[in-house]
Every structure is written in C-alpha cells, then in structure tokens.
Scaffold this motif. Sequence first.
Motif, PDB file in Angstrom:
ATOM      1  N   VAL A  98       0.950  -1.238  -0.154  1.00  0.00           N
ATOM      2  CA  VAL A  98      -0.018   0.062  -0.085  1.00  0.00           C
ATOM      3  C   VAL A  98       1.045   1.262   0.114  1.00  0.00           C
ATOM      4  O   VAL A  98       0.727   2.225  -0.982  1.00  0.00           O
ATOM      5  N   LEU A  99       1.683   1.501   1.120  1.00  0.00           N
ATOM      6  CA  LEU A  99       2.391   2.575   1.182  1.00  0.00           C
ATOM      7  C   LEU A  99       3.490   2.819   0.010  1.00  0.00           C
ATOM      8  O   LEU A  99       3.540   3.888  -0.651  1.00  0.00           O
ATOM      9  N   LYS A 100       4.220   1.897  -0.058  1.00  0.00           N
ATOM     10  CA  LYS A 100       5.300   2.036  -0.899  1.00  0.00           C
ATOM     11  C   LYS A 100       4.803   2.289  -2.308  1.00  0.00           C
ATOM     12  O   LYS A 100       5.250   3.376  -3.086  1.00  0.00           O
ATOM     13  N   PRO A 101       3.905   1.473  -3.114  1.00  0.00           N
ATOM     14  CA  PRO A 101       3.636   1.713  -4.333  1.00  0.00           C
ATOM     15  C   PRO A 101       2.903   3.376  -4.329  1.00  0.00           C
ATOM     16  O   PRO A 101       3.227   3.862  -5.485  1.00  0.00           O
ATOM     17  N   TYR A 102       2.204   3.753  -3.566  1.00  0.00           N
ATOM     18  CA  TYR A 102       1.734   5.285  -3.554  1.00  0.00           C
ATOM     19  C   TYR A 102       2.794   6.264  -3.623  1.00  0.00           C
ATOM     20  O   TYR A 102       2.731   6.985  -4.315  1.00  0.00           O
ATOM     21  N   LEU A 103       3.909   5.847  -2.874  1.00  0.00           N
ATOM     22  CA  LEU A 103       5.105   6.769  -2.831  1.00  0.00           C
ATOM     23  C   LEU A 103       5.812   6.542  -4.126  1.00  0.00           C
ATOM     24  O   LEU A 103       6.421   7.768  -4.554  1.00  0.00           O
ATOM     25  N   TYR A 104       5.992   5.463  -4.535  1.00  0.00           N
ATOM     26  CA  TYR A 104       6.881   5.240  -5.760  1.00  0.00           C
ATOM     27  C   TYR A 104       6.081   5.819  -6.893  1.00  0.00           C
ATOM     28  O   TYR A 104       6.724   6.456  -7.712  1.00  0.00           O
ATOM     29  N   ALA A 105       4.956   5.439  -7.043  1.00  0.00           N
ATOM     30  CA  ALA A 105       3.956   6.184  -8.169  1.00  0.00           C
ATOM     31  C   ALA A 105       4.105   7.623  -8.162  1.00  0.00           C
ATOM     32  O   ALA A 105       4.113   8.235  -9.233  1.00  0.00           O
ATOM     33  N   GLY A 106       4.094   8.251  -7.032  1.00  0.00           N
ATOM     34  CA  GLY A 106       4.038   9.701  -6.700  1.00  0.00           C
ATOM     35  C   GLY A 106       5.394  10.334  -7.233  1.00  0.00           C
ATOM     36  O   GLY A 106       5.470  11.500  -7.507  1.00  0.00           O
ATOM     37  N   ALA A 107       6.553   9.559  -7.116  1.00  0.00           N
ATOM     38  CA  ALA A 107       7.705   9.916  -7.469  1.00  0.00           C
ATOM     39  C   ALA A 107       8.051   9.372  -9.033  1.00  0.00           C
ATOM     40  O   ALA A 107       9.097   9.861  -9.195  1.00  0.00           O
ATOM     41  N   SER A 108       6.985   9.247  -9.639  1.00  0.00           N
ATOM     42  CA  SER A 108       7.106   8.899 -11.112  1.00  0.00           C
ATOM     43  C   SER A 108       8.019   7.519 -11.353  1.00  0.00           C
ATOM     44  O   SER A 108       8.671   7.685 -12.675  1.00  0.00           O
ATOM     45  N   ILE A 109       8.089   6.582 -10.560  1.00  0.00           N
ATOM     46  CA  ILE A 109       8.890   5.539 -10.953  1.00  0.00           C
ATOM     47  C   ILE A 109       7.954   4.598 -11.643  1.00  0.00           C
ATOM     48  O   ILE A 109       6.657   4.113 -11.206  1.00  0.00           O
ATOM     49  N   GLU A 110       8.343   4.380 -12.935  1.00  0.00           N
ATOM     50  CA  GLU A 110       7.374   3.676 -13.990  1.00  0.00           C
ATOM     51  C   GLU A 110       6.876   2.355 -13.596  1.00  0.00           C
ATOM     52  O   GLU A 110       5.650   1.930 -13.744  1.00  0.00           O
ATOM     53  N   TRP A 111       7.885   1.407 -13.138  1.00  0.00           N
ATOM     54  CA  TRP A 111       7.513   0.026 -13.055  1.00  0.00           C
ATOM     55  C   TRP A 111       7.655  -0.314 -11.427  1.00  0.00           C
ATOM     56  O   TRP A 111       8.704   0.187 -10.818  1.00  0.00           O
TER      57      TRP A 111
END
Length: 183
Positions: free
Chosen positions: A120-133
Amino acid sequence: MIPIGILGRALPWTESEYLALGETAQRIELLDGSLLIGPPPSVRHQVIVGGLAAALEPGCAAADRTLLPVINLRLHSTRILNPDLVVTAELDLTADCVPADAVLLVGEVTAPHTAVIDRVLKPYLYAGASIEWYLLVEQEPLTLHLYQRHGSHYVERSTTRVGEVLELTEPVKATIRPEDLLP
C-alpha cells in the motif's frame, strides 16, 4: 540493536541527519521526518532478492542499466526509502542516494512485518515519485505482481505464479519464473 541517538530524539529528522546514521543492521527509512525501522531481512527474503537480481542482471547489462540491491532511494528531501532492488538508467557513484528520476523499476519482496507497507504505502510513494515500474514479490504463495504507473498510481499489468513465466520487455528484457527465485 537500534543505533544510539535514535531513541528519544525529537522529530522531525532531516535528510542529512538520516544519512549521518550510516550503515545499520536494521532497515531504516526516512518518511516525512519520521523513521520507519524494521529488522534485517530473513534468509529466505534475501535469497528471493538474489534470484530476482540474477534474473534481471543480463537484461540490465544488455540495456546499459544498473541493478542495485537495497540502496537509499530519494523520493523527496524528506523521503528516503530502501527498496529491495532498483534498476537505474544512470548512476552517480559519489552520491549518498539514488534519485527517483534515475529509477526505471523498483522491486520489493514482502515480509510479514512489511507486507502492508510494500502493498500500500510504497506503491503510493513510488508512483507519486514517477517511477514507471513496480515489481512486488509475495513470498507466500510465491507470486510476482508487475505494476506500471498510470498517473499518480500503479495499474497491475501481470500476476505470475509458480509454473508461469513473467516476460519483461520494459524497462529491461528478462524472463522470471517464481520457482527459480528459490533453490
């Protein structure tokens, strides 16, 4: 053992204070001035990460990409996470952190104490930082979930179970079989 100076310290933590901790036995991550502290990964966890790295490395070498296990990934000046692995487009060997804009893929292997954070948390943060995959490996049952960023969140592109094959074409070419991640 938690490093001296963490307990009883006033919040918030700055990036420089966080980096001054140096290498520790625990996983310590900076999140908006607070620290997320977890135990070191289990042997099984590390074996899965090693298997994943072995599957990704040939594609990284062919595409002139760098695969790094457990690094300081700077999402923001107040957010530094320690993913299990990243694939980067460029690398500054003198830097304390890898910036999110250099990361093409981030991978996490769940553990009982990190499952909610990893799902939950990390995907939210990674997507918010524009990491594609985002590649999430569930240990039980051994399953690979590949997500691609769509705006500010991830959309699942595939689920790969034991007996199936994940054929990555982006950001590097790789063939990953869940059963090959463990001896």
